[in-house]
Structure formats: structure tokens, C-alpha cells
Design an enzyme around this catalytic site. Structure first.
Site, PDB file in Angstrom:
ATOM      1  N   ASN A 295       9.507  43.907 -35.496  1.00 48.53           N
ATOM      2  CA  ASN A 295      10.379  45.073 -35.327  1.00 48.53           C
ATOM      3  C   ASN A 295      11.042  44.940 -33.956  1.00 48.53           C
ATOM      4  OD1 ASN A 295      11.549  47.568 -35.027  1.00 48.53           O
ATOM      5  ND2 ASN A 295       9.619  48.709 -34.893  1.00 48.53           N
TER       6      ASN A 295
ATOM      7  N   LYS B 199      13.305  46.614 -32.719  1.00 47.95           N
ATOM      8  CA  LYS B 199      13.781  47.899 -32.169  1.00 47.95           C
ATOM      9  C   LYS B 199      15.222  47.715 -31.670  1.00 47.95           C
ATOM     10  CE  LYS B 199       9.039  49.189 -31.427  1.00 47.95           C
ATOM     11  NZ  LYS B 199       8.044  49.946 -30.687  1.00 47.95           N
TER      12      LYS B 199
ATOM     13  N   HIS C  36       8.715  55.188 -38.862  1.00 47.12           N
ATOM     14  CA  HIS C  36       8.210  54.750 -37.552  1.00 47.12           C
ATOM     15  C   HIS C  36       8.083  55.968 -36.630  1.00 47.12           C
ATOM     16  CE1 HIS C  36       7.861  52.758 -33.701  1.00 47.12           C
ATOM     17  NE2 HIS C  36       7.532  51.664 -34.357  1.00 47.12           N
TER      18      HIS C  36
ATOM     19  N   GLU D  86       8.773  56.375 -33.642  1.00 47.38           N
ATOM     20  CA  GLU D  86       9.958  56.619 -32.793  1.00 47.38           C
ATOM     21  C   GLU D  86      11.037  57.366 -33.578  1.00 47.38           C
ATOM     22  OE1 GLU D  86      10.432  52.547 -31.532  1.00 47.38           O
ATOM     23  OE2 GLU D  86       8.556  52.701 -30.412  1.00 47.38           O
TER      24      GLU D  86
ATOM     25  N   GLU E 136       0.037  52.619 -37.094  1.00 45.00           N
ATOM     26  CA  GLU E 136       0.434  52.422 -35.705  1.00 45.00           C
ATOM     27  C   GLU E 136       0.042  53.647 -34.879  1.00 45.00           C
ATOM     28  OE1 GLU E 136       3.853  49.351 -35.505  1.00 45.00           O
ATOM     29  OE2 GLU E 136       4.727  51.319 -35.757  1.00 45.00           O
TER      30      GLU E 136
ATOM     31  N   GLY F  69       3.636  50.032 -27.474  1.00 47.90           N
ATOM     32  CA  GLY F  69       4.361  49.694 -26.253  1.00 47.90           C
ATOM     33  C   GLY F  69       3.626  50.078 -24.978  1.00 47.90           C
TER      34      GLY F  69
ATOM     35  N   SER G  18       0.903  47.272 -29.542  1.00 52.74           N
ATOM     36  CA  SER G  18       0.496  46.316 -28.509  1.00 52.74           C
ATOM     37  C   SER G  18      -0.280  45.127 -29.077  1.00 52.74           C
ATOM     38  CB  SER G  18      -0.292  47.016 -27.395  1.00 52.74           C
ATOM     39  OG  SER G  18       0.519  48.015 -26.783  1.00 52.74           O
TER      40      SER G  18
HETATM   41  P1  PGA Z   1       4.596  47.312 -29.847  1.00 47.16           P
HETATM   42  O1  PGA Z   1       5.362  48.141 -30.980  1.00 47.16           O
HETATM   43  O2  PGA Z   1       4.102  46.040 -30.500  1.00 47.16           O
HETATM   44  O3  PGA Z   1       5.645  47.031 -28.802  1.00 47.16           O
HETATM   45  O4  PGA Z   1       3.489  48.156 -29.356  1.00 47.16           O
HETATM   46  C1  PGA Z   1       4.882  48.165 -32.296  1.00 47.16           C
HETATM   47  C2  PGA Z   1       5.794  49.022 -33.136  1.00 47.16           C
HETATM   48  O5  PGA Z   1       6.231  50.086 -32.663  1.00 47.16           O
HETATM   49  O6  PGA Z   1       6.102  48.682 -34.289  1.00 47.16           O
END
Ligand code: PGA
Length: 255
Positions: free
Chosen positions: A9, A11, A97, A99, A169, A175, A215
Site C-alpha cells: 500500500n 499510500k 483502511h 486512514e 491493522e 506507521g 509497521s
Molecule cells: P505501515 O502501514 O506498514 O506503514 O505501518 C500499513 C498500512 O497502513 O497499510
């Protein structure tokens, strides 16, 4: 037999040149993939046709999108429909997601509509769930995630579940560098599989891939993917560097 999947992903990162280089570097890294051990790359919309063309010669690497809109077509300036994604030969779409839920106020009803449109247009859905830190601290994560699954997916008929992948998640791990422990991931993935089994039966539960996200990196991927109910990962930050992403893919293919 359920698939193992590592999904990238990106983003809102990488311009067209950077994206093309990354896909090229992944290709040159010769990831060991099979029909049951696959990679999905979900770049920003503007990359999709470029990335799709690059993936033509790459076996078991599939094109994904990060979102689609909750209406089929019409006056929704700036939005992208599931049918458009399908016409760009996208196979997977990430829906729900955290976000999107948080920054774009996507609620359960909207996500259920997106899921329906994605499936109706022949896309496979990577449906995201996961609790915020306050819920984890209160030890209410199982009920919270269950309610997300009920609201987003449980209106679907059993036949639709073949096109659903779930990504757990935990928001506090996205992140942040703070990964869920493999025990925390396994506990939740087992819970999700039980919830799926109660609704759709044990066969569907056993055949549904459940990915971990938050992460995930080469140094922790092998331990996470060794958990019996963790079928791979949805990767944000570490999907932007070929060496890191390939390390995670290797952990999946060795699992
Ligand atoms: P990250 O994001 O690996 O940067 O923690 C995972 C995600 O949001 O899909």
C-alpha cells in the site's frame, strides 16, 4: 487452500518515475511466488495503468487500488469508481483502511456500499479492520473488530466470501514503528477466523486470507507470518523500498 499475500500500500507516495523504478526493482529481485503465494501492488490511482503494464510479465504479482467510491457513477468530482478500476485491469481494491475511516470520515454504511460495488464489478476486496489504542488499552479489541466485520461484510452472501481478504491493522501500529507482537496478531487473527466461521462456516473461515498490517518490516515479518492464522501482510512504509519489500515477500514465501 487459502493464499498467502503480501500487499503493498504505497499510500500517497512516489511520482510516476519513482513508482516505475520501484516496480522494476521488485521485478529484478525475482520474488519467489506461486499461485498460492502472491503479491499485490496498490499504488495511487494515477500509477495504475503504468504499473499494470509493468506487471504484465510478472507472474503472481497483481494490481490493486487503494480505494474506490461508494456510488457507481455520476457527479462526484475527484472520485474513481469500481468499474473504472476494473477497466484499468485492477484486480484488488483496499476498502476500509483506517486512514480512509478517520481522515475521510468513511463510515460503516459507506464501506458496505463500496464493498458491494467492488464485488459487483469483479474486483477482489482487501477489507481493513483494526482498533485504536484506547480500545486496545481497554481490552475491547475483539468486540470492536467483530463489529467492523459485521458492519462492512456480513450482509454478503456466502458465495461472495471467495473474493474477500481481510487485513487486520491495529491503528496504534500503523506507521508508528510499534508492531503488534506475534502473539497479539495471532490472537486477533484467530478471533477473526472464529467470527467468520460462526457466520459463514468453517470452510469459508479456513479459506479466507487474513493479513496483518502495521509497521511490518523484514526484521519482524518472518515471526508474524509464522503464526498459523497470519496469511501475510499489508505493507505501508516498508513497501516503498524494494529491498525492504522483497525481504517481507521472502518471509512470506518461506513461511
Ligand atoms: P505501515 O502501514 O506498514 O506503514 O505501518 C500499513 C498500512 O497502513 O497499510
Amino acid at each position: 487452500m487459502r493464499k498467502k499475500i503480501v500487499a503493498a500500500n504505497w499510500k500517497m507516495n512516489l511520482d510516476l518515475t519513482e513508482g516505475a523504478e520501484l516496480v522494476n526493482d521488485i521485478f529484478n529481485g525475482s520474488p519467489q511466488l506461486t499461485e498460492h503465494k502472491i503479491v499485490v501492488i496498490a499504488p495511487p490511482f494515477i500509477h495504475l495503468t503504468h504499473t499494470g503494464a509493468q506487471l504484465v510479465g510478472m507472474n503472481h504479482v497483481h494490481l490493486g487500488a487503494q480505494n474506490c467510491y461508494s456510488e457507481a457513477s455520476g457527479a462526484y468530482t475527484g472520485e474513481i469508481s469500481a468499474a473504472m478500476l476494473k477497466s484499468a485491469e485492477v484486480e484488488y481494491v483496499i476498502i476500509g483502511h483506517s486512514e480512509r475511516r478517520e481522515y475521510f470520515h468513511e463510515d460503516d454504511a459507506m464501506l458496505a456500499k463500496k464493498v458491494n460495488l467492488a464485488l459487483a464489478n469483479g474486483l477482489k476486496v482487501i477489507f481493513c479492520c483494526g482498533e485504536p489504542l484506547a480500545i486496545r488499552d481497554a481490552n475491547d479489541q475483539n468486540a470492536y473488530v467483530e463489529s467492523q466485520l459485521i458492519a462492512g461484510l456480513f450482509h454478503l452472501p456466502v458465495t461472495a466470501l471467495t473474493d474477500i481478504t481481510i487485513a487486520y491493522e491495529p491503528i496504534w501500529a500503523i506507521g508508528t514503528g510499534r508492531t503488534a507482537t506475534s502473539a497479539q496478531a495471532q490472537d486477533m487473527h484467530a478471533h477473526i477466523r472464529t467470527v467468520l466461521g460462526n457466520k459463514y462456516g468453517d470452510t469459508v473461515a479456513a479459506d479466507t486470507s487474513i493479513l496483518y498490517g502495521g509497521s511490518c518490516k523484514p526484521s519482524n515479518a518472518a515471526e508474524l507470518f509464522a503464526c498459523p492464522d497470519v496469511d501475510g501482510g499489508l505493507i505501508g512504509g516498508a513497501s516503498l523500498k524494494a529491498a525492504e519489500f522483497l525481504g517481507i515477500v521472502a518471509a512470506m514465501s518461506n513461511a
